[in-house]
Structure formats: structure tokens, C-alpha cells
Design a protein around this motif. Sequence first.
Motif, PDB file in Angstrom:
ATOM      1  N   LEU A  13       0.856  -1.185   0.000  1.00  9.31           N
ATOM      2  CA  LEU A  13       0.000   0.000   0.000  1.00  9.31           C
ATOM      3  C   LEU A  13       0.884   1.225   0.000  1.00  9.31           C
ATOM      4  O   LEU A  13       1.791   1.331   0.805  1.00  9.31           O
ATOM      5  CB  LEU A  13      -0.857   0.037   1.265  1.00  9.31           C
ATOM      6  N   LEU A  14       0.619   2.129  -0.881  1.00 11.00           N
ATOM      7  CA  LEU A  14       1.375   3.376  -0.870  1.00 11.00           C
ATOM      8  C   LEU A  14       0.528   4.425  -0.185  1.00 11.00           C
ATOM      9  O   LEU A  14      -0.664   4.495  -0.380  1.00 11.00           O
ATOM     10  CB  LEU A  14       1.683   3.830  -2.292  1.00 11.00           C
ATOM     11  N   LEU A  15       1.165   5.238   0.599  1.00  8.39           N
ATOM     12  CA  LEU A  15       0.413   6.294   1.262  1.00  8.39           C
ATOM     13  C   LEU A  15       0.255   7.459   0.301  1.00  8.39           C
ATOM     14  O   LEU A  15       1.085   7.694  -0.546  1.00  8.39           O
ATOM     15  CB  LEU A  15       1.177   6.750   2.504  1.00  8.39           C
ATOM     16  N   PHE A 154       0.810  -1.270 -10.580  1.00  6.60           N
ATOM     17  CA  PHE A 154       0.035  -0.670  -9.494  1.00  6.60           C
ATOM     18  C   PHE A 154      -1.443  -0.955  -9.696  1.00  6.60           C
ATOM     19  O   PHE A 154      -1.904  -1.080 -10.829  1.00  6.60           O
ATOM     20  CB  PHE A 154       0.240   0.849  -9.471  1.00  6.60           C
ATOM     21  N   PHE A 155      -2.176  -1.038  -8.583  1.00  6.72           N
ATOM     22  CA  PHE A 155      -3.633  -1.084  -8.625  1.00  6.72           C
ATOM     23  C   PHE A 155      -4.132   0.247  -8.086  1.00  6.72           C
ATOM     24  O   PHE A 155      -3.829   0.600  -6.944  1.00  6.72           O
ATOM     25  CB  PHE A 155      -4.177  -2.210  -7.742  1.00  6.72           C
ATOM     26  N   LEU A 156      -4.877   0.986  -8.889  1.00  4.78           N
ATOM     27  CA  LEU A 156      -5.429   2.266  -8.451  1.00  4.78           C
ATOM     28  C   LEU A 156      -6.927   2.267  -8.687  1.00  4.78           C
ATOM     29  O   LEU A 156      -7.392   1.813  -9.732  1.00  4.78           O
ATOM     30  CB  LEU A 156      -4.859   3.426  -9.270  1.00  4.78           C
ATOM     31  N   THR A 157      -7.640   2.796  -7.715  1.00  2.30           N
ATOM     32  CA  THR A 157      -9.073   2.984  -7.901  1.00  2.30           C
ATOM     33  C   THR A 157      -9.272   4.374  -8.476  1.00  2.30           C
ATOM     34  O   THR A 157      -8.881   5.374  -7.863  1.00  2.30           O
ATOM     35  CB  THR A 157      -9.809   2.791  -6.572  1.00  2.30           C
ATOM     36  N   GLN A 213     -10.134   5.190  -2.920  1.00  4.05           N
ATOM     37  CA  GLN A 213      -9.283   6.053  -3.734  1.00  4.05           C
ATOM     38  C   GLN A 213      -8.163   6.672  -2.917  1.00  4.05           C
ATOM     39  O   GLN A 213      -7.374   7.437  -3.440  1.00  4.05           O
ATOM     40  CB  GLN A 213     -10.114   7.158  -4.365  1.00  4.05           C
ATOM     41  N   SER A 214      -8.086   6.356  -1.621  1.00  3.02           N
ATOM     42  CA  SER A 214      -7.058   6.998  -0.814  1.00  3.02           C
ATOM     43  C   SER A 214      -5.801   6.135  -0.694  1.00  3.02           C
ATOM     44  O   SER A 214      -4.929   6.424   0.102  1.00  3.02           O
ATOM     45  CB  SER A 214      -7.599   7.324   0.570  1.00  3.02           C
ATOM     46  N   GLN A 215      -5.722   5.087  -1.456  1.00  8.90           N
ATOM     47  CA  GLN A 215      -4.472   4.340  -1.456  1.00  8.90           C
ATOM     48  C   GLN A 215      -4.255   3.594  -2.764  1.00  8.90           C
ATOM     49  O   GLN A 215      -5.164   3.419  -3.565  1.00  8.90           O
ATOM     50  CB  GLN A 215      -4.389   3.376  -0.290  1.00  8.90           C
ATOM     51  N   VAL A 216      -3.027   3.189  -2.921  1.00  7.57           N
ATOM     52  CA  VAL A 216      -2.606   2.509  -4.147  1.00  7.57           C
ATOM     53  C   VAL A 216      -1.895   1.234  -3.733  1.00  7.57           C
ATOM     54  O   VAL A 216      -1.205   1.219  -2.725  1.00  7.57           O
ATOM     55  CB  VAL A 216      -1.612   3.412  -4.922  1.00  7.57           C
ATOM     56  N   LEU A 217      -2.088   0.182  -4.491  1.00  5.52           N
ATOM     57  CA  LEU A 217      -1.335  -1.051  -4.247  1.00  5.52           C
ATOM     58  C   LEU A 217      -0.223  -1.161  -5.285  1.00  5.52           C
ATOM     59  O   LEU A 217      -0.436  -0.905  -6.464  1.00  5.52           O
ATOM     60  CB  LEU A 217      -2.253  -2.271  -4.373  1.00  5.52           C
ATOM     61  N   HIS A 218       0.948  -1.537  -4.812  1.00  6.47           N
ATOM     62  CA  HIS A 218       2.100  -1.728  -5.698  1.00  6.47           C
ATOM     63  C   HIS A 218       2.470  -3.202  -5.634  1.00  6.47           C
ATOM     64  O   HIS A 218       2.768  -3.711  -4.558  1.00  6.47           O
ATOM     65  CB  HIS A 218       3.250  -0.845  -5.186  1.00  6.47           C
TER      66      HIS A 218
END
Length: 329
Positions: A13-15, A154-157, A213-218
Motif C-alpha cells: 500500500l502506498l500512502l 500498481f492497482f489504483l481505484t 481512492q485513498s491508497q494505491v497497491l504496488h
Amino acid sequence: MVHSYKTLSQLRLLLPLRFSLLLLLSSVYTVADKYFINCGASSNASFYNNSQDFVPDINSNFPCFSTGKSEQVSNTSASIQELYQTARVYRQPCSYSFEIEQNGTYIVRLHFFAYLSRVANLYDALFNVSASGFSLLTNFSIRNSSGSPVIKEFFLTIPQGEFKIHFIPSQDSSLAFVNAIEVFLADETRITDNVTRVTSAGNVGNYKGLLSQSQVLHTIHRINFGGSQNEFDDLWRNWVLDDSYLILNRDSAKNSTPHSQTPNYDPARATKYTAPDRVYQTAKQLKEVSGNNASLLNLTWRFPVSKNTRHFVRVHFCDIMILDLRILV
Ligand SMILES: *[C@@H]1O[C@H](CO)[C@@H](O)[C@H](O)[C@H]1NC(C)=O
Ligand SMILES: *[C@@H]1O[C@H](CO)[C@@H](O)[C@H](O)[C@H]1NC(C)=O
Ligand SMILES: *[C@@H]1O[C@H](CO)[C@@H](O)[C@H](O)[C@H]1NC(C)=O
Ligand SMILES: *[C@@H]1O[C@H](CO)[C@@H](O)[C@H](O)[C@H]1NC(C)=O
Ligand SMILES: *[C@@H]1O[C@H](CO)[C@@H](O)[C@H](O)[C@H]1NC(C)=O
Ligand SMILES: *[C@@H]1O[C@H](CO)[C@@H](O)[C@H](O)[C@H]1NC(C)=O
Ligand SMILES: *[C@@H]1O[C@H](CO)[C@@H](O)[C@H](O)[C@H]1NC(C)=O
Ligand SMILES: *[C@@H]1O[C@H](CO)[C@@H](O)[C@H](O)[C@H]1NC(C)=O
Ligand SMILES: *[C@@H]1O[C@H](CO)[C@@H](O)[C@H](O)[C@H]1NC(C)=O
């Protein structure tokens, strides 16, 4: 006792960036709504065993790159795959925009392959990449990539609208680049929003908002247990063999006999986009041990990760031992 560990993928999870310009976006997925971009190129490049065309990033409305200073570079050496023979180079902050037609979780993949060209030495590049207010890559360089492409996923909403990926060269290098970009909907991968949370102290609870939408998975690791080769799936993800990560009781591990039957995909839990048949048809198992030793043995894998970072771990099981072929994720 048989452990049929199947596959494990781990995402970081990226902040969110502290000062983000929070924009935009969203995207689209039907077969027609995927973006596969051959950056800096003037013609298509076929990739993934010729199953996917990457189209040039020029002369199209979407994606479009901002008109900041960017250059096309190329090196047509036969040792370089066609997709990587061209790149777009930025000497000042620049961005790509994509039109996203559908709210959803998207896979965003960035391809980097460094070489010398007449215009630039890509090994010198040092840059940040951000999107939707998240820092995706920080002080990124592929100086040490020793002739291999580096692919970041990356996974982004992303909400419907315009989605931008920003490339920001460092002051030291004044150089950023990218060879190829993919943006496509990941909905079929069945990542759920509400998961079990385990703290470093071992406490168990719930974690809601994995897909917010407040985080991204790498993606850090995507592992195929018990297979005989790395597997590329329908979303062009590479499932890597587990063997080199196995640290304890290596001698007690063996690859199961691969099964040829198709797993029972329960659409509520898994689709072939969650992981492909070939990944579920193999497993790593404990060798049968006679006597009391059996209870002492377990198999342990070690995966390098960053400190002080939350990780999402997804473990897949498919019962190929008693052959009901059900999948649990
Ligand atoms: C490039 O690839 C796209 C997508 O597959 C395709 O629609 C287009 O016809 C191709 N263009 C050429 C010149 O082959
Ligand atoms: C997309 O999400 C936004 C909120 O983020 C919502 O207002 C909008 O109605 C959604 N659009 C669709 C097509 O679902
Ligand atoms: C292209 O890349 C190859 C391999 O990295 C390198 O040997 C060659 O010098 C490069 N060509 C140019 C024109 O820079
Ligand atoms: C990235 O580089 C900048 C400038 O050199 C430096 O200030 C910053 O601490 C670095 N950040 C990380 C996370 O390495
Ligand atoms: C890259 O290689 C240089 C030496 O060539 C080394 O100093 C540096 O730490 C390496 N960086 C990484 C991220 O491995
Ligand atoms: C890249 O990101 C790092 C960490 O957020 C930051 O310290 C650095 O200033 C950024 N570099 C540029 C050129 O924006
Ligand atoms: C998340 O899942 C747990 C267990 O499945 C459930 O108890 C909880 O109510 C769920 N939370 C939300 C917000 O849906
Ligand atoms: C139990 O394991 C130890 C070490 O692996 C081995 O030396 C011993 O022979 C085993 N005992 C039995 C009964 O298999
Ligand atoms: C797994 O095996 C190792 C050594 O064989 C042992 O130290 C460890 O406690 C075992 N873990 C569990 C959960 O049984």
C-alpha cells in the motif's frame, strides 16, 4: 498432512502524497477500453507473445502527453525487444492523460528499459512518478537493471474522468523516461475491499477500504507455487516460481503432480483473471514423512519487503488433492 499452498501475491500500500493535486480520472474496460501505449514510437509494437499491440503515443487524443518538453528516443539494436526500442524522454515535469470512462480499480503498468541513444543516456535518468495524488516511484533509476526491462505494476481505484500520470525528473539528472504504459480495468481480479488485518503484534481485525481512492497497491511479488515455469496469464501478469523463496525445510518440499482439470471458478470468489488455471493446477506440498517428524515440519518462504509499510497478502488455495477443485482466495 498436505499443505497445498497455491499462489501468493503481495502488494504494497502506498500512502497518499501529502500535497497532492488530487485529480481525476477513471477508466474504462471492455476489450476496447484498454490502453497499451508504445511511448516515443511512431508504429505499433506487438508484445506478450504477439498477443497485444501497443500503439504509438503520438497523433491520438487519448492518451495524450502534455506538451511540455519531451523527446522521442530510440535504439534499434536487435538485442532490444521492439516495444523497448523507443521511449519518451522528459527533461521537465510532464504527464500522460487517459480518459477513463468507468469508475473502477485499474492496473497501471509502467515499462522501463535503459540504453544509450543518440539523444540521451537512459541509465542516467532519475525521477519520480505520481498519479492521482500518489507517489508511485520515488527517486527511481534503473541504472542497475543490467539489460532487463523493469516493469512496475500498481492497482489504483480511479473515478471516471481524466487520469494523469506525472513524470518528474530530479534536478540532478534532469531526465525521466518511459518505454510503455498500460492502463486497464482490474475488476475481474476479485480483490475485495474488506479484508482481514493482522498487525505486527499479531492482532487480528478487519481492514476496510483496500480499494478506496485513498491508497494505491504496488505489486511486489506474485508467486506460482509448485509450478515448473513462470506463467504469464490473461492480464499479462508474470507468476514467478516459489522455489528461490523457500527457506525452511527445503528438502521436505515437493511440487505436487500437476492436474489437468480446470478449476471450479466460483465467480463470487475467483475468475480466470484472479489467477489462471495453470497456477491453480500446481501446488507445493510437504513430502510425506514417517514417524513423529511430520508434526515438526512446515514449509516457510521468505519475501523481501520494505520496512514500515503495510502489505496486502493474498493466498490462493485450490484443492487439487482431493480433487474437488474449489478455489479459496
Ligand atoms: C495498431 O494496433 C491497434 C490495436 O490492436 C490496431 O487497431 C491498429 O490497426 C494497429 N495499426 C497498425 C498500423 O497495424
Ligand atoms: C463514479 O463515482 C462517483 C463518486 O466517486 C459517483 O459520483 C459517480 O456516480 C460514479 N459514476 C458511475 C458511472 O458509477
Ligand atoms: C543501443 O544499445 C546497445 C545495447 O545497450 C548499445 O550497445 C549501443 O551502443 C546503443 N546504440 C546507440 C546508437 O547508442
Ligand atoms: C529523493 O531525492 C531527494 C533529492 O536528492 C532527497 O531530498 C530525498 O530525500 C530522496 N527521497 C528518498 C525517499 O530517497
Ligand atoms: C547501483 O549500482 C551502484 C554501483 O554501480 C551502487 O552504488 C548502488 O547502490 C546500486 N543501487 C541499487 C539500488 O542497487
Ligand atoms: C521526488 O520525491 C521525493 C520524495 O517524495 C522528494 O523528496 C523529491 O523532492 C522529489 N523530486 C522531485 C524532483 O520532485
Ligand atoms: C468486513 O468483514 C467482516 C468479516 O467478514 C465483517 O464482520 C465486517 O462487518 C465487514 N465490515 C464492513 C464495513 O463491511
Ligand atoms: C527426523 O528428522 C531428522 C532430521 O531431519 C532425521 O535425522 C531423523 O532420521 C528423522 N526421523 C525419522 C523417524 O524419520
Ligand atoms: C516451522 O519449522 C521451523 C523449523 O523447522 C520451526 O522453528 C517453526 O517453529 C515451525 N513453525 C511452526 C508454525 O510450526
